[in-house]
Write a protein that holds these residues in place. Structure first.
Motif, mmCIF file in Angstrom:
data_model
loop_
_atom_site.group_PDB
_atom_site.id
_atom_site.type_symbol
_atom_site.label_atom_id
_atom_site.label_comp_id
_atom_site.label_asym_id
_atom_site.label_seq_id
_atom_site.Cartn_x
_atom_site.Cartn_y
_atom_site.Cartn_z
ATOM 1 N N CYS A 123 17.544 -5.587 13.033
ATOM 2 C CA CYS A 123 18.442 -5.845 11.973
ATOM 3 C C CYS A 123 19.571 -6.750 12.878
ATOM 4 C CB CYS A 123 19.194 -4.706 11.347
ATOM 5 S SG CYS A 123 20.209 -3.557 12.397
ATOM 6 N N CYS A 131 15.843 -4.283 8.919
ATOM 7 C CA CYS A 131 15.310 -3.855 10.375
ATOM 8 C C CYS A 131 14.049 -4.195 10.521
ATOM 9 C CB CYS A 131 15.633 -2.365 10.377
ATOM 10 S SG CYS A 131 17.205 -1.972 9.841
ATOM 11 N N SER A 166 15.491 2.452 15.978
ATOM 12 C CA SER A 166 16.464 3.006 15.074
ATOM 13 C C SER A 166 16.179 2.511 13.680
ATOM 14 C CB SER A 166 18.058 2.711 15.196
ATOM 15 O OG SER A 166 17.927 1.333 15.151
ATOM 16 N N LYS A 196 17.256 9.537 9.945
ATOM 17 C CA LYS A 196 18.199 8.723 9.931
ATOM 18 C C LYS A 196 18.475 8.306 8.296
ATOM 19 C CE LYS A 196 19.812 3.940 11.018
ATOM 20 N NZ LYS A 196 19.573 2.862 11.785
ATOM 21 N N ARG A 206 28.216 -2.188 10.852
ATOM 22 C CA ARG A 206 27.596 -3.863 10.568
ATOM 23 C C ARG A 206 28.465 -4.886 10.917
ATOM 24 N NH1 ARG A 206 24.071 -1.036 5.335
ATOM 25 N NH2 ARG A 206 23.055 0.372 6.726
ATOM 26 N N LYS A 249 21.357 11.505 12.038
ATOM 27 C CA LYS A 249 22.378 10.513 12.206
ATOM 28 C C LYS A 249 22.546 10.032 10.451
ATOM 29 C CE LYS A 249 22.897 5.602 12.877
ATOM 30 N NZ LYS A 249 22.161 4.239 13.317
HETATM 31 C C1 PBG Z 1 20.439 -0.302 13.393
HETATM 32 C C2 PBG Z 1 21.537 0.628 13.460
HETATM 33 C C3 PBG Z 1 22.541 1.065 12.805
HETATM 34 C C4 PBG Z 1 23.413 1.950 13.251
HETATM 35 C C5 PBG Z 1 22.951 2.274 14.373
HETATM 36 N N1 PBG Z 1 21.425 1.397 14.707
HETATM 37 C C6 PBG Z 1 23.051 0.594 11.312
HETATM 38 C C7 PBG Z 1 22.305 0.437 10.297
HETATM 39 O O1 PBG Z 1 21.208 1.109 10.192
HETATM 40 O O2 PBG Z 1 22.569 0.074 9.387
HETATM 41 C C8 PBG Z 1 24.686 2.747 12.723
HETATM 42 C C9 PBG Z 1 25.600 3.164 13.814
HETATM 43 C C10 PBG Z 1 26.966 3.630 13.399
HETATM 44 O O3 PBG Z 1 27.219 3.523 11.923
HETATM 45 O O4 PBG Z 1 27.710 3.641 14.099
HETATM 46 N N2 PBG Z 1 19.676 0.152 12.508
#
Ligand code: PBG
Length: 327
Positions: A123, A131, A166, A196, A206, A249
């Motif tokens: 992403c 992603c 992720s 997640k 972001r 997460k």
């Molecule tokens: C990438 C990713 C994200 C986060 C960690 N890896 C963002 C998302 O999925 O939009 C979020 C971490 C945070 O909010 O501290 N995909």
């Protein structure tokens, strides 16, 4: 059970020494991982407005933060990259000279005692901010897998100790495991962002990672916040595919999931206290509405008590400092 007045739970709370003696859960700096955002250049330290104390930095500045992390006894760092250019497929993700790969090499040379974890996702690297790669306006799961695998191999070639996908594509852990093994990296473990959840808690990140989706949202690949059984299925699938550690997460709003994953798998569990959790505490603290340090420590202790072995948190350095001061 004998009742009052025979039972008096307050007896064990009467002094600090007694309370310490019977405390069940402890936080240690070695359990904390600090996320870092790296970009190209020199002497760059660009603050993220929605995350006080968090910056995008060039590799030289990142080393300053990493040395501090090591001297505080933190367990490791988690690297995110902001590339110079983005394209439809995110090809900077597997560029061996991109910021993350350079950062990994610098860290292994200069601060070898830190565990270096890299976030594996597209992403930050795609111009559309999703992603994975797109086909007909939708994220193409299977076409994304080989790109994630290339990215992971590039990180490990640079020296990453642990890769953390992720993206939430189905099958990414086995694709990455196979690619690492084929590259001779059979000993490099995978920490999968297994459960997640999609949602608003990633907002400030972001901005930090410049990874906002340019259309739609991530709900077709990240999980629905109402689901616990499905979280366990996701975790078990990733373990079957070869994940060595699993992540839940966000952390604070999903403590039940952390507890369930730990108790039902027995695997090493990491929990990511994400940007929204962090910024809420910072914002209320700034206004004087809460005791920022106290809430920070209790939020981390709660995540540990739920069952997390490792916590990824933007508070890592401040929490380690507090733990030191309390000793
Ligand atoms: C990438 C990713 C994200 C986060 C960690 N890896 C963002 C998302 O999925 O939009 C979020 C971490 C945070 O909010 O501290 N995909």
């Amino acid at each position: 059970m004998p009742l009052f007045p025979t039972m008096r739970p307050r007896r064990l709370r009467r002094t600090a020494a007694l309370r310490r003696l019977v405390r069940e859960t402890f936080l240690q700096p070695s359990q904390l991982v600090l996320p870092l955002f790296v970009r190209s250049g020199e002497g760059v330290r660009q603050p993220v407005e929605s995350m006080p104390g968090v910056s995008q930095t060039s590799v030289d500045e990142m080393l300053i933060d990493a040395r501090e992390a090591a001297s505080l006894g933190l367990g490791g760092v988690l690297l995110f990259g902001i590339p110079d250019t983005k394209d439809a497929v995110g090809s900077e993700a597997w560029n061996d000279d991109a910021p993350v790969q350079q950062a990994v090499r610098a860290l292994k040379r200069e601060v070898p005692e830190l565990v270096v974890i890299t976030d594996v996702c597209l992403c930050e690297y795609t111009e559309h901010g999703h992603c994975g790669v797109l086909r007909n306006g939708d994220v193409d799961n299977d076409a994304t897998l080989e790109l994630l695998a290339k990215e992971a191999v590039s990180h490990v070639r640079a020296g990453a100790d642990l890769v953390a996908p992720s993206d939430m594509m189905d099958g990414r852990v086995s694709a990455i495991r196979a690619a690492l093994d084929a590259g001779g990296f059979t000993d490099t473990p995978i920490l999968s962002y297994a459960a997640k959840f999609a949602g608003p808690f990633y907002g400030p990140f972001r901005e930090a990672a410049e990874s906002t989706p340019q259309f739609g949202d991530r709900r077709s690949y990240q999980m629905d916040a109402g689901n616990s059984d499905e979280a366990l299925r996701e975790v078990l699938l990733d373990i079957e595919e070869g994940a060595d550690m699993v992540m839940v997460k966000p952390a604070g709003p999903f403590l039940d999931i952390i507890h369930r994953v730990k108790s039902e798998t027995g695997y090493p569990v990491a929990a990511y206290q994400v940007s929204g959790e962090f910024s809420m505490i910072e914002a209320a603290g700034e206004r004087g509405w809460i005791d920022r340090d106290g809430v920070m420590m209790d939020s981390l202790l709660g995540i540990r008590r739920a069952g997390a072995d490792v916590i990824i948190t933007y508070f890592a350095r401040d929490a380690a400092r507090k733990l030191r001061a309390e000793r």
